[in-house]
Write a protein that holds these residues in place. Structure first.
Motif, PDB file in Angstrom:
ATOM      1  N   ILE A 291      44.383  36.507  27.460  1.00 49.28           N
ATOM      2  CA  ILE A 291      42.847  36.796  27.682  1.00 49.28           C
ATOM      3  C   ILE A 291      42.331  37.537  29.281  1.00 49.28           C
ATOM      4  CG2 ILE A 291      40.164  36.047  27.246  1.00 49.28           C
ATOM      5  CD1 ILE A 291      41.086  34.275  25.864  1.00 49.28           C
ATOM      6  N   PRO A 292      42.454  38.951  28.916  1.00 48.78           N
ATOM      7  CA  PRO A 292      42.317  40.313  30.218  1.00 48.78           C
ATOM      8  C   PRO A 292      40.627  39.568  30.644  1.00 48.78           C
ATOM      9  CG  PRO A 292      43.287  41.223  28.734  1.00 48.78           C
ATOM     10  CD  PRO A 292      43.010  39.683  28.072  1.00 48.78           C
ATOM     11  N   LEU A 293      40.203  39.478  31.770  1.00 46.21           N
ATOM     12  CA  LEU A 293      38.794  39.619  32.424  1.00 46.21           C
ATOM     13  C   LEU A 293      38.483  40.292  32.691  1.00 46.21           C
ATOM     14  CD1 LEU A 293      35.751  37.907  33.088  1.00 46.21           C
ATOM     15  CD2 LEU A 293      36.997  36.279  34.468  1.00 46.21           C
TER      16      LEU A 293
ATOM     17  N   GLU B 203      48.434  46.209  35.534  1.00 47.18           N
ATOM     18  CA  GLU B 203      49.525  45.550  36.384  1.00 47.18           C
ATOM     19  C   GLU B 203      49.438  43.957  36.249  1.00 47.18           C
ATOM     20  OE1 GLU B 203      51.618  45.343  40.831  1.00 47.18           O
ATOM     21  OE2 GLU B 203      49.145  46.201  41.095  1.00 47.18           O
ATOM     22  N   ALA B 204      48.606  42.972  36.768  1.00 47.21           N
ATOM     23  CA  ALA B 204      47.725  42.096  36.152  1.00 47.21           C
ATOM     24  C   ALA B 204      48.507  41.310  35.243  1.00 47.21           C
ATOM     25  CB  ALA B 204      46.501  41.696  36.352  1.00 47.21           C
ATOM     26  N   VAL B 205      48.327  42.107  34.042  1.00 49.94           N
ATOM     27  CA  VAL B 205      48.298  41.943  32.518  1.00 49.94           C
ATOM     28  C   VAL B 205      49.944  41.266  32.419  1.00 49.94           C
ATOM     29  CG1 VAL B 205      48.508  42.349  30.124  1.00 49.94           C
ATOM     30  CG2 VAL B 205      46.626  41.941  31.357  1.00 49.94           C
ATOM     31  N   LEU B 206      51.154  42.667  32.850  1.00 50.37           N
ATOM     32  CA  LEU B 206      52.292  42.376  33.279  1.00 50.37           C
ATOM     33  C   LEU B 206      52.759  40.868  33.402  1.00 50.37           C
ATOM     34  CD1 LEU B 206      54.860  44.074  32.320  1.00 50.37           C
ATOM     35  CD2 LEU B 206      54.502  45.457  34.399  1.00 50.37           C
ATOM     36  N   ILE B 207      52.499  41.648  34.978  1.00 46.09           N
ATOM     37  CA  ILE B 207      53.036  39.672  35.435  1.00 46.09           C
ATOM     38  C   ILE B 207      52.456  38.904  35.053  1.00 46.09           C
ATOM     39  CG2 ILE B 207      52.559  38.690  38.100  1.00 46.09           C
ATOM     40  CD1 ILE B 207      51.723  41.604  39.498  1.00 46.09           C
TER      41      ILE B 207
ATOM     42  N   ALA C 236      45.891  29.949  25.688  1.00 47.24           N
ATOM     43  CA  ALA C 236      45.247  30.922  26.192  1.00 47.24           C
ATOM     44  C   ALA C 236      45.623  30.899  27.588  1.00 47.24           C
ATOM     45  CB  ALA C 236      44.384  31.567  25.686  1.00 47.24           C
ATOM     46  N   VAL C 237      45.356  31.909  28.618  1.00 46.85           N
ATOM     47  CA  VAL C 237      44.890  31.880  30.365  1.00 46.85           C
ATOM     48  C   VAL C 237      44.419  32.801  29.966  1.00 46.85           C
ATOM     49  CG1 VAL C 237      47.109  30.528  30.970  1.00 46.85           C
ATOM     50  CG2 VAL C 237      47.148  33.608  31.036  1.00 46.85           C
ATOM     51  N   ILE C 238      42.854  32.666  30.431  1.00 43.03           N
ATOM     52  CA  ILE C 238      41.579  33.817  30.848  1.00 43.03           C
ATOM     53  C   ILE C 238      42.494  34.649  32.210  1.00 43.03           C
ATOM     54  CG2 ILE C 238      40.164  34.840  31.928  1.00 43.03           C
ATOM     55  CD1 ILE C 238      39.164  32.604  30.111  1.00 43.03           C
ATOM     56  N   VAL C 239      42.919  36.112  32.521  1.00 43.03           N
ATOM     57  CA  VAL C 239      44.040  36.652  33.700  1.00 43.03           C
ATOM     58  C   VAL C 239      42.138  37.574  34.742  1.00 43.03           C
ATOM     59  CG1 VAL C 239      45.009  37.906  34.719  1.00 43.03           C
ATOM     60  CG2 VAL C 239      45.479  37.004  32.669  1.00 43.03           C
TER      61      VAL C 239
ATOM     62  N   VAL D 185      42.615  28.515  30.067  1.00 41.49           N
ATOM     63  CA  VAL D 185      42.878  27.695  31.327  1.00 41.49           C
ATOM     64  C   VAL D 185      43.294  29.592  32.283  1.00 41.49           C
ATOM     65  CG1 VAL D 185      43.924  27.502  33.676  1.00 41.49           C
ATOM     66  CG2 VAL D 185      44.668  26.557  31.047  1.00 41.49           C
ATOM     67  N   ARG D 186      41.301  29.200  32.933  1.00 43.34           N
ATOM     68  CA  ARG D 186      41.175  31.103  33.670  1.00 43.34           C
ATOM     69  C   ARG D 186      41.957  30.591  35.017  1.00 43.34           C
ATOM     70  NH1 ARG D 186      35.803  33.255  35.974  1.00 43.34           N
ATOM     71  NH2 ARG D 186      35.333  31.401  36.886  1.00 43.34           N
ATOM     72  N   ILE D 187      43.220  31.119  35.218  1.00 41.38           N
ATOM     73  CA  ILE D 187      43.725  31.492  36.563  1.00 41.38           C
ATOM     74  C   ILE D 187      43.411  31.715  37.492  1.00 41.38           C
ATOM     75  CG2 ILE D 187      46.383  31.209  35.493  1.00 41.38           C
ATOM     76  CD1 ILE D 187      46.954  33.606  35.898  1.00 41.38           C
ATOM     77  N   ASN D 188      43.841  31.807  39.110  1.00 40.54           N
ATOM     78  CA  ASN D 188      43.380  33.048  39.839  1.00 40.54           C
ATOM     79  C   ASN D 188      44.072  33.846  39.374  1.00 40.54           C
ATOM     80  OD1 ASN D 188      41.566  30.933  42.433  1.00 40.54           O
ATOM     81  ND2 ASN D 188      43.545  29.424  41.332  1.00 40.54           N
TER      82      ASN D 188
END
Length: 296
Positions: A127-129, A101-105, A92-95, A68-71
């Motif tokens: 999965i960081p974008l 910071e985004a990955v940590l949150i 997984a989720v795509i960030v 899932v790619r989240i907002n």
């Protein structure tokens, strides 16, 4: 990580379109990305969230990897996305717009929501974008910011928009970013996923673009139309003749090692351990793909 061993093709599917989600269930992509971000209008975020929450289990029931790619997780929508989907345990989720910071949150919110629902023995991957200049400059640090990271995706459209440059068919303007991501992703031993090719009807362009990504170390590519899946799978599937040759090379090299030698000759070339290891990786990937095909 709880994901398939191979991610060649990953198809984006708008979370707001139940029709497209249902159609995706019968497609042959290795992974499916149910999108809550760019493909969904601001007034449809709630509907998309409901659809994705409902259909995650349908993909899993068919043994298909669902991502899932989240907002943006630093916004209300991003938090609501995780609140809704973690219970359904996507792979997984795509960030998007990923930084440390985004990955940590994301990591904290997933972990806390997993605890709330008593989820044990299953870990949702991240999965960081990477689609900003900051993320390219800090790629390795971002990819090292969580043990949940199972892959990285490159986002060329937002990056070129930020830079104020044209996104071209041959992709010369994104070569540096691609190389940085490929090297950092390989160093972290994770899946390295390329940006989509946006010229949907350009078959030759897709083949060229996918081969370009593969040639510098990408292991898969995201798709935005079902007609891209077959080509992407084909490019990232080892050629049958190459696999046969690799198996033969391994046998010759292993025999030489058993005989006390560190190198050997194969088809007129000197073969040492790094070359043999490359052949082993090729064979391993081919066997994994073959196994997935049989199981599906």
């Amino acid at each position: 990580m709880n994901h398939k061993s191979i991610r060649r093709s990953l198809l984006y599917v708008p979370g707001s379109s139940e029709k497209m989600i249902k159609k995706a269930l019968d497609l042959d992509a290795d992974s499916f990305i149910l999108d809550l971000e760019d493909a969904v209008g601001l007034t449809e975020k709630g509907l998309a969230r409901q659809n994705v929450k409902l259909y995650i289990s349908h993909f899993k029931a068919r043994k298909k990897e669902v991502i899932v790619r989240i907002n943006d997780v630093k916004t209300e929508d991003g938090v609501l996305d995780l609140e809704a989907i973690v219970e359904e345990m996507p792979n997984a989720v795509i960030v998007p717009k990923a930084d440390e910071e985004a990955v940590l949150i994301t990591n904290i919110l997933i972990k806390s929501t997993e605890k709330r629902y008593g989820i044990k023995g299953f870990e949702i991957g991240i999965i960081p974008l990477l689609e900003t200049s900051y993320s390219i400059v800090h790629t390795f640090h971002i990819l090292s910011s969580s043990d949940r990271i199972s892959g990285v995706q490159f986002g060329a459209e937002d990056l070129t928009k930020e830079l104020g440059i044209e996104r071209t068919r041959d992709g010369k303007e994104i070569e540096y970013a691609r190389n940085v991501i490929a090297q950092a992703g390989n160093a972290r031993k994770i899946d390295i996923l390329d940006t989509p090719f946006t010229h949907v009807g350009d078959r030759d362009g897709l083949i060229q673009d996918t081969n370009n990504a593969k040639s510098i170390g990408f292991t898969g590519k995201t798709c935005i139309h079902p007609n891209q899946i077959e080509i992407v799978n084909d490019v990232f599937t080892p050629n049958a003749e190459d696999v046969i040759k690799a198996r033969h090379l391994i046998r010759v090299f292993d025999h030489a090692v058993d005989s006390g030698k560190g190198v050997c000759m194969f088809e007129g070339k000197m073969i040492d351990n790094p070359i043999a290891d490359r052949a082993r990786k090729l064979v391993m990937k081919a066997d994994l793909i073959s196994g997935l095909t049989i199981n599906n």
